[in-house]
Write a protein that holds these residues in place. Structure first.
Motif, PDB file in Angstrom:
ATOM      1  N   PHE A  52       0.839  -1.201   0.000  1.00 57.34           N
ATOM      2  CA  PHE A  52       0.000   0.000   0.000  1.00 57.34           C
ATOM      3  C   PHE A  52       0.873   1.249   0.000  1.00 57.34           C
ATOM      4  N   THR A  54      -0.450   4.872   0.554  1.00 58.32           N
ATOM      5  CA  THR A  54      -1.507   5.855   0.763  1.00 58.32           C
ATOM      6  C   THR A  54      -0.851   7.196   1.050  1.00 58.32           C
ATOM      7  N   THR A  72       0.152   9.066  -7.367  1.00 59.70           N
ATOM      8  CA  THR A  72      -0.297   7.724  -7.009  1.00 59.70           C
ATOM      9  C   THR A  72      -0.708   6.921  -8.244  1.00 59.70           C
ATOM     10  N   ASN A  82      -1.403  -0.961  -4.301  1.00 60.65           N
ATOM     11  CA  ASN A  82      -2.628  -0.205  -4.041  1.00 60.65           C
ATOM     12  C   ASN A  82      -2.213   1.208  -3.631  1.00 60.65           C
ATOM     13  N   ALA A  83      -2.105   2.090  -4.604  1.00 62.71           N
ATOM     14  CA  ALA A  83      -1.665   3.468  -4.361  1.00 62.71           C
ATOM     15  C   ALA A  83      -2.845   4.411  -4.525  1.00 62.71           C
ATOM     16  N   LYS A  84      -3.069   5.255  -3.536  1.00 63.65           N
ATOM     17  CA  LYS A  84      -4.197   6.179  -3.591  1.00 63.65           C
ATOM     18  C   LYS A  84      -3.909   7.376  -2.700  1.00 63.65           C
ATOM     19  N   THR A  85      -4.644   8.448  -2.939  1.00 65.73           N
ATOM     20  CA  THR A  85      -4.537   9.625  -2.071  1.00 65.73           C
ATOM     21  C   THR A  85      -5.623   9.567  -1.007  1.00 65.73           C
ATOM     22  N   GLN A  86      -5.364  10.278   0.077  1.00 67.79           N
ATOM     23  CA  GLN A  86      -6.379  10.436   1.113  1.00 67.79           C
ATOM     24  C   GLN A  86      -6.568  11.929   1.351  1.00 67.79           C
ATOM     25  N   ASN A  94      -2.012  15.110   8.464  1.00 67.39           N
ATOM     26  CA  ASN A  94      -1.166  14.144   7.755  1.00 67.39           C
ATOM     27  C   ASN A  94      -0.044  13.623   8.638  1.00 67.39           C
ATOM     28  N   LYS A 102      -1.171   5.236   9.510  1.00 67.84           N
ATOM     29  CA  LYS A 102      -2.334   5.176   8.626  1.00 67.84           C
ATOM     30  C   LYS A 102      -2.026   5.720   7.235  1.00 67.84           C
ATOM     31  N   LEU A 103      -0.832   6.273   7.084  1.00 64.41           N
ATOM     32  CA  LEU A 103      -0.341   6.738   5.787  1.00 64.41           C
ATOM     33  C   LEU A 103       1.078   6.221   5.604  1.00 64.41           C
ATOM     34  N   GLU A 104       1.475   6.085   4.340  1.00 60.24           N
ATOM     35  CA  GLU A 104       2.873   5.770   4.040  1.00 60.24           C
ATOM     36  C   GLU A 104       3.650   7.022   3.646  1.00 60.24           C
TER      37      GLU A 104
END
Length: 338
Positions: A52, A54, A72, A82-86, A94, A102-104
């Motif tokens: 992941f 994120t 991403t 599984n790359a996505k923005t939050q 952040n 909870k974020l990378e």
């Protein structure tokens, strides 16, 4: 001869069918099928240890989210992860999400990052689980007001209703710090915690007198607002900023260029470098690959948002606030050796 051709055609058909059956039924594990798809997606790239990536960004209309979405997309295609923005409240949130694993990766402003590594203001304790990948483009403090408000200077903000940025954002951290430099506290103004789009809408509807929007140039919410609206940009005098920067070292003097928002002349203001950060516990190899992919796809990120035009590998280690991740350092050493 005709019979032989028919026989040959039949053999080929049966062989193809057997192959198809073998491919479909040879492994009943659906994860294996998914892994094959991932391999095809990332057929020319090394895989990552993490599954992941994120990336914490900010408001939906801001440069963080626009650039992060383009980034991403590249990560997903290159590495099959599984790359996505939050979408978040930006910098402070952040950094807390990174600390909570909870974020990378995340985009943050250097003022909030400085607070995090020193455990001050919005952070009750030092955040030692964050490492920097790069210094990015500058965020310009864009103080805007309606022409009807009569606001011409920062001192004129006293008693006015002012949007200071979303709560828990680097924008709000910068706003508070800059106001304090002018001897103004939140007790002296009517505070609204609003993001870019909400602040622009409230200015347009007359619910606000002024707003702080600290971002790359141009800010899309302000570009929309200036259409049919008497938008005034409030300057930050460079001599006063130099005084403030003695203690708030993340502030640097820059100008909002003429014509950015139909302004006839350049407007002096404060700027703060953005930063790309990761969790410190991410592997050196993963961060090396993510850093390399970031800079090798920089042209595409520039196409996504022009703020990325101010990002360069040559300046990526200037103004670092947090410790540089060893994986990122490996990439910079490799570039320097070429």
């Amino acid at each position: 001869m005709t019979m032989n051709l028919k026989t040959l055609a039949l053999s080929i058909t049966l062989g193809a069918s057997a192959l198809a059956l073998s491919a479909c039924g040879g492994d009943k594990n659906t994860n294996a099928s998914s892994a094959d798809t991932t391999t095809q997606t990332a057929e020319s790239a090394d895989k990552l240890t993490t599954k992941f990536v994120t990336v914490g960004t900010g408001g939906a209309s801001g440069p963080y989210n626009i650039i992060g979405t383009a980034l991403t997309d590249h990560y997903a295609k290159l590495f099959g992860v599984n790359a996505k923005t939050q979408t978040t409240g930006a910098s402070v949130e952040n950094l807390n999400l990174l600390a909570q694993k909870k974020l990378e990766m995340a985009f943050v402003m250097s003022d909030a990052l400085s607070d995090a590594v020193n455990g001050q203001n919005s952070f009750n304790a030092k955040v030692d689980s964050v490492s920097q990948v790069a210094s990015l483009y500058p965020n310009y403090v864009q103080i805007v007001a309606s022409g009807a408000s009569g606001i011409k200077s920062i001192e004129d903000l006293r008693g006015k209703r002012v949007a200071v940025g979303a709560q828990g954002s680097g924008v709000e951290v910068a706003t508070r710090a800059l106001l304090e430099g002018f001897g103004i506290t939140y007790n002296d103004i009517k505070v609204d915690y609003l993001g870019y789009a909400e602040a622009a809408d409230s200015l347009k509807s007359g619910k606000l007198d002024a707003a702080f929007l600290t971002s790359g140039l141009p800010n899309s919410s302000l570009m929309e607002l200036e259409q049919g609206f008497d938008l005034q940009i409030v300057s930050v005098p460079s001599d006063k900023l130099s005084e403030i920067a003695k203690t708030k070292t993340f502030f640097i003097p820059m100008d909002i260029p003429a014509g950015t928002y139909n302004n006839d002349a350049a407007v002096p203001t404060a700027a703060i470098l953005n930063a790309l950060v990761v969790r410190s516990d991410m592997s050196d190899d993963d961060v090396y690959k993510l850093t390399k992919a970031f800079f090798e796809n920089l042209d595409s990120l520039k196409n996504a948002h022009q703020a990325a035009a101010d990002i360069s590998v040559e300046n990526a280690q200037n103004g670092l606030v947090a410790p540089l991740h060893p994986g990122a350092k490996r990439y910079y050493d490799e570039v320097a050796a070429k």
